[in-house]
Structures are given as C-alpha cells and as structure tokens.
Design a protein around this motif. Structure first.
Motif, short mmCIF file in Angstrom:
data_model
loop_
_atom_site.label_atom_id
_atom_site.label_comp_id
_atom_site.label_asym_id
_atom_site.label_seq_id
_atom_site.Cartn_x
_atom_site.Cartn_y
_atom_site.Cartn_z
N LYS A 227 3.81 -10.23 -32.68
CA LYS A 227 5.24 -10.03 -32.41
C LYS A 227 6.09 -10.09 -33.68
O LYS A 227 7.08 -9.39 -33.79
N SER A 228 5.69 -10.90 -34.65
CA SER A 228 6.49 -10.98 -35.88
C SER A 228 6.37 -9.71 -36.72
O SER A 228 7.28 -9.36 -37.44
N GLN A 229 5.25 -9.00 -36.58
CA GLN A 229 5.14 -7.72 -37.28
C GLN A 229 6.09 -6.70 -36.64
O GLN A 229 6.74 -5.93 -37.33
N LEU A 230 6.19 -6.74 -35.32
CA LEU A 230 7.16 -5.88 -34.63
C LEU A 230 8.59 -6.30 -34.97
O LEU A 230 9.48 -5.46 -35.09
N LEU A 231 8.79 -7.58 -35.16
CA LEU A 231 10.10 -8.08 -35.57
C LEU A 231 10.46 -7.56 -36.96
O LEU A 231 11.59 -7.15 -37.21
N ALA A 232 9.49 -7.54 -37.87
CA ALA A 232 9.71 -7.00 -39.21
C ALA A 232 10.10 -5.53 -39.13
O ALA A 232 11.02 -5.07 -39.82
N MET A 233 9.42 -4.79 -38.27
CA MET A 233 9.74 -3.38 -38.09
C MET A 233 11.17 -3.21 -37.57
O MET A 233 11.92 -2.35 -38.04
N THR A 234 11.53 -4.05 -36.62
CA THR A 234 12.87 -3.99 -36.05
C THR A 234 13.94 -4.31 -37.10
O THR A 234 14.94 -3.60 -37.22
N PHE A 235 13.73 -5.37 -37.86
CA PHE A 235 14.71 -5.73 -38.89
C PHE A 235 14.80 -4.65 -39.96
O PHE A 235 15.87 -4.44 -40.54
N ALA A 236 13.72 -3.95 -40.24
CA ALA A 236 13.74 -2.89 -41.25
C ALA A 236 14.61 -1.72 -40.82
O ALA A 236 15.10 -0.97 -41.68
N GLN B 133 15.77 -7.05 -48.26
CA GLN B 133 16.33 -8.20 -47.56
C GLN B 133 15.34 -8.72 -46.51
O GLN B 133 15.15 -9.93 -46.37
N VAL B 134 14.72 -7.79 -45.81
CA VAL B 134 13.74 -8.17 -44.80
C VAL B 134 12.53 -8.84 -45.46
O VAL B 134 12.06 -9.88 -45.01
N LEU B 135 12.05 -8.25 -46.54
CA LEU B 135 10.88 -8.80 -47.22
C LEU B 135 11.17 -10.19 -47.80
O LEU B 135 10.35 -11.10 -47.68
N VAL B 136 12.34 -10.38 -48.38
CA VAL B 136 12.70 -11.71 -48.92
C VAL B 136 12.82 -12.72 -47.79
O VAL B 136 12.30 -13.84 -47.89
N GLY B 137 13.48 -12.35 -46.70
CA GLY B 137 13.61 -13.26 -45.56
C GLY B 137 12.26 -13.65 -44.97
O GLY B 137 12.02 -14.82 -44.67
N ILE B 138 11.38 -12.66 -44.84
CA ILE B 138 10.03 -12.92 -44.33
C ILE B 138 9.28 -13.85 -45.28
O ILE B 138 8.61 -14.79 -44.85
N THR B 139 9.39 -13.60 -46.57
CA THR B 139 8.68 -14.40 -47.56
C THR B 139 9.15 -15.85 -47.54
O THR B 139 8.33 -16.78 -47.53
N VAL B 140 10.47 -16.05 -47.49
CA VAL B 140 11.01 -17.42 -47.45
C VAL B 140 10.52 -18.14 -46.20
O VAL B 140 10.03 -19.28 -46.27
N ALA B 141 10.64 -17.48 -45.05
CA ALA B 141 10.20 -18.10 -43.79
C ALA B 141 8.70 -18.39 -43.82
O ALA B 141 8.26 -19.46 -43.38
N THR B 142 7.93 -17.46 -44.34
CA THR B 142 6.47 -17.63 -44.38
C THR B 142 6.07 -18.78 -45.30
O THR B 142 5.19 -19.57 -44.96
N VAL B 143 6.71 -18.87 -46.45
CA VAL B 143 6.41 -19.97 -47.37
C VAL B 143 6.67 -21.32 -46.68
O VAL B 143 5.84 -22.23 -46.75
N ILE B 144 7.78 -21.41 -45.96
CA ILE B 144 8.14 -22.67 -45.28
C ILE B 144 7.17 -22.97 -44.13
O ILE B 144 6.62 -24.07 -44.03
N VAL C 258 2.00 -9.41 -46.75
CA VAL C 258 1.46 -8.05 -46.89
C VAL C 258 1.42 -7.34 -45.53
O VAL C 258 1.82 -6.18 -45.42
N ALA C 259 0.98 -8.04 -44.48
CA ALA C 259 0.94 -7.43 -43.15
C ALA C 259 2.35 -7.04 -42.68
O ALA C 259 2.55 -5.96 -42.12
N ASP C 260 3.33 -7.91 -42.93
CA ASP C 260 4.69 -7.62 -42.51
C ASP C 260 5.35 -6.57 -43.40
O ASP C 260 6.23 -5.84 -42.94
N ALA C 261 4.93 -6.46 -44.65
CA ALA C 261 5.44 -5.38 -45.52
C ALA C 261 5.03 -4.02 -44.96
O ALA C 261 5.82 -3.06 -45.00
#
Length: 193
Positions: free
Chosen positions: A20-29, A36-47, A148-151
């Motif tokens: 679902k988060s990959q679909l979420l990435a697609m939606t945000f894109a 912006q999407v990639l930075v947000g995903i990266t920050v959330a993923t790191v945390i 990478v998957a979400d990119a």
C-alpha cells in the motif's frame, strides 16, 4: 554488516513491491514534485526502520498496532479531503505559498508514510531481520530497499499524471486515500475491540 545490508535491502525491496505504501508513493507523485515525495519517503523510512531495528534488536514487538492503524486510517481520510479540496494559488502570493507548499508537501508525505509503515509488513520484516543480523546493516539496507522500491512507484505516478487530466488525478488520488483509510480503519477494529 555487508551480509545484513544486502539481505535486508533485497528482502525489504521485494516486500515493498505492490504494498500500500508503494501505491501511496504513486499517488503522492501525481500531486507533488518527485523530489518532495522521495525526500518525504526517505525521512519517514529512516525513522520507521530505525524504530524497527531498535524493536528487533532490543525490546521486541511492543507497538499497539491496532491503534496505530486506526489513526493512520483517519489520517488517510484527511488526506483524501485535502486532495479533493485542491491547492489554488494566486499570482501575488505565489512565492510565499510555494515555500509553505514545499514544507506542507514534505510534511504530508512524511507523516503519511510514517503512519502507513507503522505495523506494516516491511516494518515487521525489518524487526525480524534485526533480531538475527547486524543492526546497522539491517537499518541501512532496509531503508535503501524501501526507498528504491518507492522511487519506482514515483516514476509510475509521474507517468500516470502526464497521461491523465488534473481532475482525474485529483479524484483518483482522493479515492485511493479513502480506500486505504477505510481499509486501515476496518482492519484495525478487531485488534482494538
């Protein structure tokens, strides 16, 4: 460390495919700029993956996942409303709103991904990997695999946005948020009640 890095990056990349988060990435894109999407995903993923590694390494699975999923579902319904409302700019306030828009986009993507990933299979997979492998390699590898998957999903979202009208993209994105939010709320109810 290299073995845990390689294992966790491949495992999380595969676990993320179709999630679902990959679909979420697609939606945000379709709504925000790709960076912006990639930075947000990266920050959330790191945390989230740091939390996952800490849980796996030290204290085990202790998050009340039902309540977290319920809150995430409600937040997704809020994102659906926000998407339908749209972002309209006038020329006079364009620069100020742009700066705020970047911060708002980064915050929206980061918070949505934090909520979507808490208790998700990739988080649980990272917890499991961290119980058996080097914590640093697991954290770095799982983060890389997820980003990478979400990119790839961001690229797919950009391609969709180019082929569809902005109205179709807005309604489609809002619909996906409603579906994800509703699904998360419904699936959280058995663990809460």
């Amino acid at each position: 460390m290299l073995v845990s890095f390689a294992l966790s990056s491949v495992a999380i990349f595969v676990a993320e495919l179709g999630d679902k988060s990959q679909l979420l990435a697609m939606t945000f894109a379709t709504r925000y700029r790709a960076w912006q999407v990639l930075v947000g995903i990266t920050v959330a993923t790191v945390i989230v993956h740091a939390l996952s590694v800490a849980l796996g390494f030290g204290i085990g699975s202790a998050l009340p996942s039902g309540w977290v999923e319920l809150c995430a579902g409600v937040a997704f319904l809020g994102f659906a409303f926000w998407t339908l409302r749209g972002d309209e700019l006038d020329e006079s306030g364009n620069a100020a709103v742009s700066r705020r828009g970047v911060r708002a986009a980064l915050a929206a993507v980061t918070v949505a991904f934090l909520l979507a990933e808490l208790g998700d299979k990739t988080m649980l997979a990272t917890v499991t990997l961290a119980t058996r492998h080097d914590w640093l390699g697991t954290w770095l590898g799982s983060t890389l695999g997820m980003v990478v998957a979400d990119a790839l999903a961001i690229v797919a979202g950009l391609l969709l946005a180019r082929r569809l009208s902005s109205r179709a993209v807005r309604y489609g994105a809002a619909s996906l948020f409603v579906v994800f939010g509703g699904w998360m709320i419904i699936s959280s109810l058995p663990s809460i009640g």
